[in-house]
Scaffold this motif. Structure first.
Motif, PDB file in Angstrom:
ATOM      1  N   UNK A 175     -22.285  -1.634  -2.429  1.00 32.03           N
ATOM      2  CA  UNK A 175     -22.223  -0.739  -1.262  1.00 32.03           C
ATOM      3  C   UNK A 175     -21.010   0.166  -1.291  1.00 32.03           C
ATOM      4  N   UNK A 176     -21.214   1.423  -0.977  1.00 31.77           N
ATOM      5  CA  UNK A 176     -20.210   2.437  -1.265  1.00 31.77           C
ATOM      6  C   UNK A 176     -19.841   3.230  -0.036  1.00 31.77           C
ATOM      7  N   UNK A 177     -20.266   2.775   1.139  1.00 31.24           N
ATOM      8  CA  UNK A 177     -20.053   3.610   2.328  1.00 31.24           C
ATOM      9  C   UNK A 177     -18.752   3.248   3.030  1.00 31.24           C
ATOM     10  N   UNK A 235       0.832  -1.206   0.000  1.00 30.15           N
ATOM     11  CA  UNK A 235       0.000   0.000   0.000  1.00 30.15           C
ATOM     12  C   UNK A 235       0.863   1.251   0.000  1.00 30.15           C
ATOM     13  N   UNK A 236       1.909   1.248   0.832  1.00 29.59           N
ATOM     14  CA  UNK A 236       2.729   2.458   0.905  1.00 29.59           C
ATOM     15  C   UNK A 236       3.541   2.643  -0.368  1.00 29.59           C
ATOM     16  N   UNK A 237       3.817   1.538  -1.026  1.00 24.78           N
ATOM     17  CA  UNK A 237       4.549   1.624  -2.280  1.00 24.78           C
ATOM     18  C   UNK A 237       3.648   2.235  -3.356  1.00 24.78           C
ATOM     19  N   UNK A 238       2.420   1.823  -3.333  1.00 30.00           N
ATOM     20  CA  UNK A 238       1.497   2.288  -4.355  1.00 30.00           C
ATOM     21  C   UNK A 238       0.110   2.444  -3.754  1.00 30.00           C
ATOM     22  N   UNK A 239      -0.138   3.550  -3.062  1.00 25.39           N
ATOM     23  CA  UNK A 239      -1.407   3.682  -2.340  1.00 25.39           C
ATOM     24  C   UNK A 239      -2.580   3.717  -3.306  1.00 25.39           C
ATOM     25  N   UNK A 240      -3.564   2.934  -2.967  1.00 29.60           N
ATOM     26  CA  UNK A 240      -4.749   2.877  -3.800  1.00 29.60           C
ATOM     27  C   UNK A 240      -5.876   2.997  -2.806  1.00 29.60           C
ATOM     28  N   UNK A 241      -6.810   3.837  -3.059  1.00 28.74           N
ATOM     29  CA  UNK A 241      -7.764   4.089  -1.997  1.00 28.74           C
ATOM     30  C   UNK A 241      -8.623   2.872  -1.696  1.00 28.74           C
ATOM     31  N   UNK A 242      -8.949   2.728  -0.415  1.00 24.06           N
ATOM     32  CA  UNK A 242      -9.810   1.642   0.011  1.00 24.06           C
ATOM     33  C   UNK A 242     -11.269   2.003  -0.191  1.00 24.06           C
ATOM     34  N   UNK A 243     -11.539   3.275  -0.194  1.00 22.30           N
ATOM     35  CA  UNK A 243     -12.927   3.724  -0.245  1.00 22.30           C
ATOM     36  C   UNK A 243     -13.155   4.446  -1.558  1.00 22.30           C
ATOM     37  N   UNK A 244     -13.868   3.813  -2.461  1.00 19.92           N
ATOM     38  CA  UNK A 244     -14.070   4.422  -3.770  1.00 19.92           C
ATOM     39  C   UNK A 244     -14.775   5.773  -3.669  1.00 19.92           C
ATOM     40  N   UNK A 245     -15.559   5.987  -2.608  1.00 18.74           N
ATOM     41  CA  UNK A 245     -16.345   7.216  -2.537  1.00 18.74           C
ATOM     42  C   UNK A 245     -15.538   8.409  -2.038  1.00 18.74           C
ATOM     43  N   UNK A 246     -14.323   8.181  -1.578  1.00 20.27           N
ATOM     44  CA  UNK A 246     -13.554   9.297  -1.024  1.00 20.27           C
ATOM     45  C   UNK A 246     -12.917  10.134  -2.119  1.00 20.27           C
ATOM     46  N   UNK A 247     -12.846  11.434  -1.838  1.00 20.13           N
ATOM     47  CA  UNK A 247     -12.259  12.351  -2.807  1.00 20.13           C
ATOM     48  C   UNK A 247     -10.783  12.567  -2.500  1.00 20.13           C
ATOM     49  N   UNK A 248     -10.460  12.621  -1.198  1.00 20.10           N
ATOM     50  CA  UNK A 248      -9.066  12.877  -0.813  1.00 20.10           C
ATOM     51  C   UNK A 248      -8.365  11.554  -0.607  1.00 20.10           C
ATOM     52  N   UNK A 249      -7.173  11.452  -1.117  1.00 21.67           N
ATOM     53  CA  UNK A 249      -6.497  10.166  -1.045  1.00 21.67           C
ATOM     54  C   UNK A 249      -5.048  10.319  -0.662  1.00 21.67           C
ATOM     55  N   UNK A 250      -4.473   9.186  -0.304  1.00 21.67           N
ATOM     56  CA  UNK A 250      -3.068   9.151   0.094  1.00 21.67           C
ATOM     57  C   UNK A 250      -2.193   9.280  -1.146  1.00 21.67           C
ATOM     58  N   UNK A 254     -24.420 -11.736   3.852  1.00 19.41           N
ATOM     59  CA  UNK A 254     -25.354 -11.318   2.792  1.00 19.41           C
ATOM     60  C   UNK A 254     -26.796 -11.253   3.255  1.00 19.41           C
ATOM     61  N   UNK A 255     -27.192 -12.121   4.201  1.00 19.55           N
ATOM     62  CA  UNK A 255     -28.610 -12.153   4.530  1.00 19.55           C
ATOM     63  C   UNK A 255     -28.957 -11.528   5.877  1.00 19.55           C
ATOM     64  N   UNK A 256     -28.397 -12.092   6.938  1.00 21.08           N
ATOM     65  CA  UNK A 256     -28.836 -11.577   8.236  1.00 21.08           C
ATOM     66  C   UNK A 256     -28.405 -10.129   8.461  1.00 21.08           C
ATOM     67  N   UNK A 257     -27.180  -9.788   8.098  1.00 23.83           N
ATOM     68  CA  UNK A 257     -26.688  -8.442   8.414  1.00 23.83           C
ATOM     69  C   UNK A 257     -26.554  -7.541   7.187  1.00 23.83           C
ATOM     70  N   UNK A 258     -26.771  -8.082   6.006  1.00 28.16           N
ATOM     71  CA  UNK A 258     -26.752  -7.280   4.775  1.00 28.16           C
ATOM     72  C   UNK A 258     -25.574  -6.310   4.727  1.00 28.16           C
ATOM     73  N   UNK A 259     -24.392  -6.820   4.999  1.00 27.36           N
ATOM     74  CA  UNK A 259     -23.197  -5.974   5.003  1.00 27.36           C
ATOM     75  C   UNK A 259     -22.948  -5.360   3.625  1.00 27.36           C
ATOM     76  N   UNK A 260     -23.462  -6.064   2.574  1.00 23.35           N
ATOM     77  CA  UNK A 260     -23.224  -5.559   1.215  1.00 23.35           C
ATOM     78  C   UNK A 260     -23.915  -4.217   0.967  1.00 23.35           C
ATOM     79  N   UNK A 261     -24.797  -3.797   1.886  1.00 23.02           N
ATOM     80  CA  UNK A 261     -25.407  -2.477   1.729  1.00 23.02           C
ATOM     81  C   UNK A 261     -24.340  -1.395   1.761  1.00 23.02           C
ATOM     82  N   UNK A 262     -23.273  -1.624   2.522  1.00 22.39           N
ATOM     83  CA  UNK A 262     -22.227  -0.607   2.643  1.00 22.39           C
ATOM     84  C   UNK A 262     -20.875  -1.066   2.104  1.00 22.39           C
ATOM     85  N   UNK A 263     -20.633  -2.391   2.052  1.00 28.14           N
ATOM     86  CA  UNK A 263     -19.306  -2.886   1.662  1.00 28.14           C
ATOM     87  C   UNK A 263     -19.400  -3.750   0.401  1.00 28.14           C
TER      88      UNK A 263
END
Lengths: 238, 685
Positions: free
Chosen positions: B622-624, B540-555, B604-613
């Protein structure tokens, strides 16, 4: 003299008893007349008590054929609110705008925009501004952090909305009074605290019982009630 | 006249005999004695209490309201807080929530608050004269009482008397305090907060000790005349200097400038700048890749600012700096200004050349078009030096030959209780403290042309926020019992040692907080060593790529050498550990395929994590939160497990809600997440 200087304060503070009426005395002569007045922007905004609405209220005066009328007089008034300016002529696009400062009592404020008609009479348009008390301001902050990215379909430069990415049924706007007004405070609390499945709804709405304090959850409910559209009225006391 | 002739007659009749005399004096006495009770009977508070009784008669809960209502003067008395508030004498329904539809004061219930009336009374928050029992005396300034009610728009100031930490319900106060630090108010004014801490400026105005290397006399002149004409978002205020004064100061600044470390170092190997055409083609790509916009803003063609506010706006930077300075700066920013927040990128010469050409192309030819200065002379320089001392330039900027003044401007620690008789109001302005403070911030020189305070470019909401923050600086706040005062923590952590120097060189804490100290643009690194896996961190430090596609500011990418990369990751993995992350926290054998299958179901079902991830880019949207498609490479299993159990414990203030999992569910989800690994590119199957 000091008393006189404090009169505006008096008005801001005691709108209740006397209800400050913005003066209707017309000091500008209209150059044209319209037959209808419509909202351009600025209705249903919320702000802290006593503060200005973040965006100005803009209305447009139209003629019988629906085209904009420049130079028509618009008067802004509403109990407890202060309008700068309180009257204006519409610009070349037929629009007039005013900055609205709400009073010190939390709750809805009526913003009335009027334009005189040719040969007497007025047409008016009623908009709403909402003054938030402390608890509702807390609710606004909390919901903007935790709720808005899914419940608000619109993106801002700082926040990309996640609304479109969710599986149906889509979440309600927090201001969606048509649905949310019918749900009791206790059930809304449970929806937030225990997530969608608590009321047989989507698990995409997660549980916040261990993330938010009870005070914060109540604040979110209070904020939703304050911005509800159509307005929410609490059930009568028993 | 008849009455004239009769009047002595009546007096004569009343005084005629001792009995009559006694009777008439008794009647007179009775009248005099009844004045006070009569006045009381018609007092305002009785009038309101009568109105209230009528009002509640029609309410559905009339019986309960009547039971709660106590007539007579009411008082909240809290001697240790100096509270004697009789407001509830007229505001009779403050605690009657069922009257919330009531729009008429004084009968509104009080909006919900985290405090109760009996704890704090009214005046601590609202000001006014608590002991008064008439409307005028309680709410407004009188001859004997200066402090009127605090207007609702500044009410958050009252919270700030005890609360130094930002509260969720006081956005205006929080903004005001940020602005006090960001606009450099505290460079000139000492502002001691009620917890005893000073407001520390965060704006870090640039050093002017070597300014001649960077820019021209003409630019300095134009900038001093109107900083916002060069950069709309600049926090530099306008001192409204005349042309002559601005010229003198520009001449002085150039004259006092000496050589920086950078200019003494051997010049960078000469390399040709690419042509303007090539810079226009390739520049934006490099500028974007380096994420300059995370900190520097530029104005687009519509006038909107795009980018961060951590560093100066660079819309017209080509009109300011020269090519040689810029090249050296990009190579070693600290060589020009040791205190800069700009990281030292490890640029290749070709990158420096392209970036220099691209930045120099960002210029506005109109900005300096009309600046014609006569040649500098010693008298002008001397005048400039005097102006720079008189107007306190050195309170913000480092300048050779002028030491920073101490206590340059009035102390504002108790400005919120400034007696009104000490205030020189302008003719026609409302004579209240909030109006004075906001008026002074908006246009200081209106209060006297000889005043030194410059004019800041502030929006109305910023002026109101600053006023709110200053109104919190009251005498009352200072005398509050210390146990009521909620401080915000002040941390000064800087990483030490060899790796610490490397982290300072990269200015990690400009964006990342570590142990409570640092910026808030990027994730807190206090526990990063427990969270991430070594291989991932290196990559990551060699080639930082953002973890959050929705972020505007990046490393940004720093071009670190392999040695630096290893040093940095080793240090973070060792030093920035969370407690309790030993091997006993999770048995690796429990992460079975069956557990992973159960975890997938939960995800996927009980907690629907894919809503945000996003676990699988093919189906999740999911984009949060951060994408999890390679989380098995990124995070350690123990971190995942503990994070799922209580995210807020590991990263206070995180958006991720605590999903309230059982221990087994958390283990199953962890087992699923560790299976999510990046597909190896070009690796055959």
């Amino acid at each position: 003299m000091k008393h006189l200087a404090l009169l505006p304060l008096l008005f801001a503070y005691l709108i209740s008893g006397c209800g400050r009426q913005t003066s209707l005395a017309v000091s500008i002569a209209p150059k044209a007349f319209g037959t209808q007045i419509v909202e351009q922007s600025g209705g249903k905004q919320a702000t802290g008590v006593g503060a200005r609405l973040p965006e100005p209220v803009v209305v447009q005066v139209n003629g019988t054929d629906g085209s904009a009328v420049p130079g028509a007089l618009v008067l802004f008034q509403g109990d407890g609110a202060i309008f700068t300016p309180a009257q204006a002529l519409t610009d070349e696009n037929g629009q007039a705008s005013t900055i609205v400062q709400l009073g010190s009592i939390h709750g809805p404020y009526v913003i009335r925009a009027q334009t005189p008609k040719q040969g007497g009479g007025v047409v008016d348009l009623v908009l709403r501004g909402i003054a938030l008390g402390y608890q509702e301001k807390v609710g606004k902050q909390v919901s903007e952090k935790y709720c808005a990215m899914c419940h608000d379909p619109e993106s801002t430069t700082e926040r990309v909305s996640n609304y479109e990415n969710l599986a149906p049924p889509p979440p309600h706007r927090l201001s969606d009074g048509t649905v949310l007004n019918a749900i009791s405070d206790a059930d809304l609390y449970m929806l937030i605290a225990d997530g969608g499945p608590a009321l047989g709804k989507s698990p995409q709405s997660p549980a916040y019982r261990k993330t938010l304090t009870p005070g914060e959850i109540n604040a979110v409910v209070a904020y939703m009630r304050a911005i509800a559209d159509p307005p929410y009225s609490s059930p009568p006391a028993k | 006249m008849r009455s004239n002739s009769r009047l002595p007659g009546i007096i004569h009749f009343l005084a005629g005999s001792p009995a009559r005399r006694f009777a008439s004096i008794s009647v007179l006495l009775a009248i005099v004695a009844s004045i006070a009770p009569t006045k009381d009977l018609f007092s305002e508070w009785r009038h309101y209490q009568r109105q209230y009784r009528v009002l509640i008669r029609q309410r559905p809960d009339a019986a309960r309201l009547r039971r709660n209502f106590q007539g007579g003067i009411q008082q909240i008395w809290i001697p240790e807080r100096q509270v004697t508030d009789r407001c509830s004498t007229c505001h009779v329904a403050l605690q009657e929530k069922s009257l919330s539809d009531q729009r008429n004061q004084p009968f509104r219930p009080h909006p919900s608050l985290p405090h109760t009336l009996n704890e704090f009374g009214c005046v601590i928050c609202h000001n006014g004269q608590g002991a008064a029992t008439t409307v005028a005396e309680a709410h407004y300034s009188t001859k004997a009482w200066e402090q009127p009610i605090l207007p609702a728009r500044y009410l958050e100031a009252s919270c700030g008397q005890c609360h130094m930490e930002p509260l969720e319900g006081t956005p205006q106060l929080n903004l005001g305090r940020r602005l006090l630090a960001r606009y450099g108010c505290a460079h000139c004014h000492a502002i001691t907060q009620p917890d005893g801490s000073l407001i520390v400026p965060v704006d870090e105005p640039p050093s002017l000790e070597h300014i001649a290397e960077k820019t021209s006399r003409e630019w300095l002149f134009a900038w001093i005349k109107n900083p916002q004409a060069y950069a709309v978002s600049s926090t530099m205020p306008n001192f409204r200097f005349s042309d002559q004064e601005a010229t003198d100061i520009a001449n002085f600044l150039i004259a006092q400038s000496n050589a920086s470390v950078n200019s003494q170092a051997p010049a960078p190997a000469p390399f040709a700048l690419p042509s303007a055409e090539q810079a226009a083609v390739d520049g934006p790509g490099l500028y974007g890749m380096l994420f300059c916009a995370s900190c520097h803003a530029t104005q687009n063609s519509k006038g909107a600012l795009l980018g961060g506010e951590l560093a100066p706006e660079i819309t017209r930077v080509g009109s300011k700096v020269n090519a040689d300075w810029l090249r050296r700066w990009l190579k070693v920013p600290q060589g020009y200004d040791p205190k800069t927040r700009m990281p030292r990128y490890r640029f290749a010469d070709s990158q420096v050349a392209l970036l220099t050409a691209y930045l120099l192309s960002k210029k506005d030819d109109d900005f300096l078009a009309n600046v014609r200065l006569s040649p500098s002379d010693p008298e002008s320089v001397a005048r400039g030096k005097k102006l720079a001392s008189d107007y306190g330039c050195a309170a913000c900027h480092r300048i050779n030959g002028i030491s920073p003044p101490d206590g340059f401007a009035p102390d504002l620690s108790r400005i919120g209780s400034k007696p009104l008789f000490q205030v020189g109001f302008l003719r026609g302005m409302p004579e209240t403290l909030p109006d004075y403070i906001s008026g002074k911030i908006r246009d200081p020189r209106a209060f006297g042309p000889a005043l030194k305070m410059p004019r800041f470019t502030l929006a109305d909401n910023q002026v109101e926020a600053l006023t709110t923050a200053l109104l919190a600086q009251t005498d009352r706040a200072v005398t509050m019992p210390p146990e009521l005062v909620r401080s915000s923590p002040h941390a000064k952590y800087h990483p030490g040692g060899d790796s610490g120097r490397l982290m300072e060189d990269l200015r990690c804490q400009s964006c990342h907080a570590i142990n409570g100290n640092g910026g808030d643009m990027a994730p807190d690194l206090t526990r990063e060593g427990s969270a991430v896996q070594r291989t991932w961190l290196l990559g990551f430090m060699k080639n930082p790529d953002t973890l959050r596609p929705a972020l505007i500011r990046r490393m940004p990418k720093f071009n670190l050498s392999d040695e630096e990369l290893h040093k940095l990751s080793d240090y973070m993995l060792t030093a920035y550990q969370a407690p309790g992350f030993d091997s006993e926290a999770l048995d690796p054998h429990s992460l079975t395929a069956e557990a992973a299958a159960r975890g997938k179901e939960l995800f996927y079902n009980k907690y629907a994590c894919q809503a945000c991830h996003i676990a699988d880019y093919k189906k999740d949207k999911g984009y949060v939160g951060p994408a999890l498609s390679d989380v098995g490479d990124r995070l350690t299993p123990v971190w995942l497990l503990k994070w799922l159990k209580d995210p807020n414990a590991l990263m206070p203030g995180t958006m991720m809600p605590n999903p309230m999992l059982t221990d087994n569910e958390a283990k199953d989800l962890t087992a699923f997440l560790v299976t999510l690994k990046a597909k190896k590119k070009g690796g055959g199957k």
